[in-house]
Design a protein around this motif. Sequence first.
Motif, short mmCIF file in Angstrom:
data_model
loop_
_atom_site.label_atom_id
_atom_site.label_comp_id
_atom_site.label_asym_id
_atom_site.label_seq_id
_atom_site.Cartn_x
_atom_site.Cartn_y
_atom_site.Cartn_z
N SER A 62 69.65 79.90 3.19
CA SER A 62 68.63 81.18 3.58
C SER A 62 69.12 81.80 4.82
N ASP A 63 69.00 82.92 4.73
CA ASP A 63 69.22 83.68 6.06
C ASP A 63 68.16 83.89 6.77
N ASP A 64 67.95 84.84 8.03
CA ASP A 64 66.99 84.57 8.90
C ASP A 64 66.02 85.60 8.44
N SER A 65 65.91 86.02 7.40
CA SER A 65 64.58 86.94 7.09
C SER A 65 64.18 86.48 5.61
N GLY A 66 63.14 87.40 5.17
CA GLY A 66 62.55 87.06 3.68
C GLY A 66 61.52 86.01 3.41
N ASP A 67 60.73 86.33 2.60
CA ASP A 67 59.39 85.42 2.29
C ASP A 67 59.62 84.95 1.03
N ASN A 68 60.15 84.00 0.28
CA ASN A 68 60.44 83.87 -1.14
C ASN A 68 59.94 82.50 -1.43
N GLN A 69 59.85 82.09 -2.39
CA GLN A 69 59.21 80.85 -3.08
C GLN A 69 60.26 79.57 -3.17
N GLY A 70 61.43 80.11 -3.44
CA GLY A 70 62.39 79.06 -3.67
C GLY A 70 62.58 78.59 -5.11
N TRP A 71 63.02 77.51 -5.27
CA TRP A 71 63.42 76.81 -6.53
C TRP A 71 63.21 75.28 -6.45
N LYS A 72 62.99 74.94 -7.91
CA LYS A 72 62.73 73.45 -8.20
C LYS A 72 63.54 73.20 -9.56
N LEU A 73 64.04 72.10 -9.61
CA LEU A 73 65.07 71.31 -10.73
C LEU A 73 64.45 70.00 -10.96
N THR A 74 64.57 69.79 -12.34
CA THR A 74 64.67 68.50 -12.77
C THR A 74 65.97 68.07 -13.33
N PHE A 75 66.26 66.79 -12.59
CA PHE A 75 67.72 66.39 -13.31
C PHE A 75 67.44 64.96 -14.18
N THR A 76 68.43 65.16 -15.10
CA THR A 76 68.30 64.10 -16.05
C THR A 76 69.76 63.71 -16.47
N SER A 77 69.93 62.41 -16.79
CA SER A 77 71.46 62.06 -17.23
C SER A 77 71.61 61.34 -18.45
N VAL A 78 72.54 61.53 -19.00
CA VAL A 78 72.81 60.52 -20.24
C VAL A 78 74.26 59.86 -20.02
N GLY A 79 74.04 58.34 -20.18
CA GLY A 79 75.20 57.77 -20.17
C GLY A 79 76.21 57.54 -21.36
N LYS A 80 77.55 57.01 -21.04
CA LYS A 80 78.18 56.74 -22.35
C LYS A 80 77.64 55.74 -23.21
N HIS A 81 77.03 54.73 -22.61
CA HIS A 81 76.44 53.29 -23.23
C HIS A 81 75.01 53.53 -23.36
N SER A 82 74.39 54.33 -22.68
CA SER A 82 72.91 54.20 -22.76
C SER A 82 72.35 55.51 -23.26
N GLY A 83 70.94 55.37 -23.09
CA GLY A 83 70.24 56.55 -23.58
C GLY A 83 69.98 57.62 -22.45
N LYS A 84 69.00 58.57 -22.70
CA LYS A 84 68.75 59.72 -21.74
C LYS A 84 67.82 59.17 -20.64
N PHE A 85 68.13 59.66 -19.34
CA PHE A 85 67.12 59.29 -18.38
C PHE A 85 66.36 60.44 -18.14
N LEU A 86 64.87 60.04 -18.06
CA LEU A 86 64.15 61.37 -17.70
C LEU A 86 63.38 60.99 -16.51
N PRO A 87 62.92 62.15 -15.68
CA PRO A 87 62.50 61.67 -14.47
C PRO A 87 60.88 61.03 -14.70
N ASP A 88 60.62 60.12 -13.57
CA ASP A 88 59.30 59.50 -13.62
C ASP A 88 58.29 60.52 -13.04
N PRO A 89 57.01 60.67 -14.04
CA PRO A 89 56.45 61.85 -13.94
C PRO A 89 55.66 61.74 -12.42
#
Lengths: 321, 321
Positions: free
Chosen positions: B283-310
């Motif tokens: 971020s630079d030295d000015s502005g007034d913005n809300q930003g960002w949010k992401l959810t990351f999940t992962s899939v393993g070779k030998h396992s199922g999908k991981f979803l975030p803990d609510p």
Amino acid sequence: MRTGGMGCFWLFVLCLFSPAGANFTELTGMFGQIQSPNYPEGYPSDLDSTWNITVPTGFRIKLYFMHFDLEPSYLCEYDYVKVMSDDLQETFCGRESTDTERIPGQEFVLTNSNTMTVTFKTDFSNEERFTGFEAHYSAVDIDECVEKLDEALVCDHFCHNYIGGFYCSCRFSYILHSDNRTCKVECRDNVFTEKSGVISSPDYPYSYPKSSDCLYRIELEEGFTISLEFADIFDLEDHPDVPCPYDYLKIKAGIKEFGPYCGDKSPGKIDTNSSSIHIHFHSDDSGDNQGWKLTFTSVGKHSGKFLPDPEGNRRSSGRSQ
Amino acid sequence: MRTGGMGCFWLFVLCLFSPAGANFTELTGMFGQIQSPNYPEGYPSDLDSTWNITVPTGFRIKLYFMHFDLEPSYLCEYDYVKVMSDDLQETFCGRESTDTERIPGQEFVLTNSNTMTVTFKTDFSNEERFTGFEAHYSAVDIDECVEKLDEALVCDHFCHNYIGGFYCSCRFSYILHSDNRTCKVECRDNVFTEKSGVISSPDYPYSYPKSSDCLYRIELEEGFTISLEFADIFDLEDHPDVPCPYDYLKIKAGIKEFGPYCGDKSPGKIDTNSSSIHIHFHSDDSGDNQGWKLTFTSVGKHSGKFLPDPEGNRRSSGRSQ
């Protein structure tokens, strides 16, 4: 070996009676910042930190807090911030104000003098983590012209405030006395050679100038004798016991002396039997009195009586030009 | 002989074009007094006196008159006092204000800058004796915190005025940037080793801090692949023509790069096919913005999908502790 042992002993005693975190900071800038140790992390236990703030004379100190989070305790007996100055002491603690304890909140502390001491003490333990405080201070100019109005008029005529001090000045045609406070007039060279006339204190019947010495000479040819008649309005600062210690009027006529005169009783008529008169009018640096006015007349050996010209009344009001 | 004659000639020319009483005075004190020459006696003819007043930056100059008595003339064409500063010019003359001329009276002149020029000019003759003027000046502190409010927020969080200047400070847990104006956060050491989670810009969905560089690393065991899903509320300062010159989000996944992202359109879902992700948010030295949010999940070779803990939503808001 014994000396070493005693050294250890005194170190032990010192350690017993000295708080672990005793700490003094001298601040002399025109502004600055004070933070609890480790801010914004939690502050340590057993702290005894003191900040001595000094700004130049002519200024006071304004202190205010942007963050305040201390361990709460009844009457602030555990952890507290104490702000002290001459006639001022404020103690703050806790996370919010209660009936018995206060946090500074949006308020600021303003000293009357140019010094302030801030002390931060913490006890041996905190139940949870408190983040401490952040405070800011700045020097604030004292407007002496407003604040000293009660104190026997700081300036006789005009007061000028500036950042860090003040000075006095005088109305047109007055001169600032070397006391840098009262306004005097130049009135030492008043010579009257007319046979009759009127002389008065400067600005009569309004208040005469302070810190002034006015000299008036009436010089007639030999053979004339001068009479003085004082007006009824006569008002010079006096004293109930000591004769004319402040303001006075003295008259010298040859070897004869009249006065000193002061108070509110007119000296009335004075026949000087002299052709040369010296009048000395002295005023000190205080008081608010109306002054004096006299009419002088003369009688010559070979001539009649001289009375003042009714038009000439305003001519000789006693300010040298 | 010829040289001497030319010297006299140039002296003569200089004399023709130079006013008899041309006079410059430099005043640099925090306060002072200006009087017409010979004050309180009448001022001379053919005067051209100038006082240049300079006070330190951070101050302005207040000038006021205690006495003013100049020869009156239509539009002040004969004798006048002119007060000048950057965007200010006042001309005074006469003994009282009329429809076309002004005397300063009880008013004072206040500059916007730290310099002022006072000029006093008189013509070749006075019909009667005028006593001139007495003026006083003092430096007045500029409260930058109040006056600069319009100028694109002088301080990001808090502004502190002191006599002669000002400084900025930040809310609790922010750090003042080296620009001494904006408040940044420390957010370079965010490492996530869980299989799923939530990451967002600091204070999301409130305005993110200025002048900050936040780094987030997701490091999973080899064999896992990470997917990112951005929330709908996505708001980073952007530019209509240049791609993300101010604030941006860049993602590195092995040799692949995603972004830079900015503006208000969410990047949506990104399958990185990598077990190691570096996210850089600038971020630079000015502005007034809300930003960002992401959810990351992962899939393993030998396992199922991981979803975030609510319940874990608030855990990784991206501020390093």
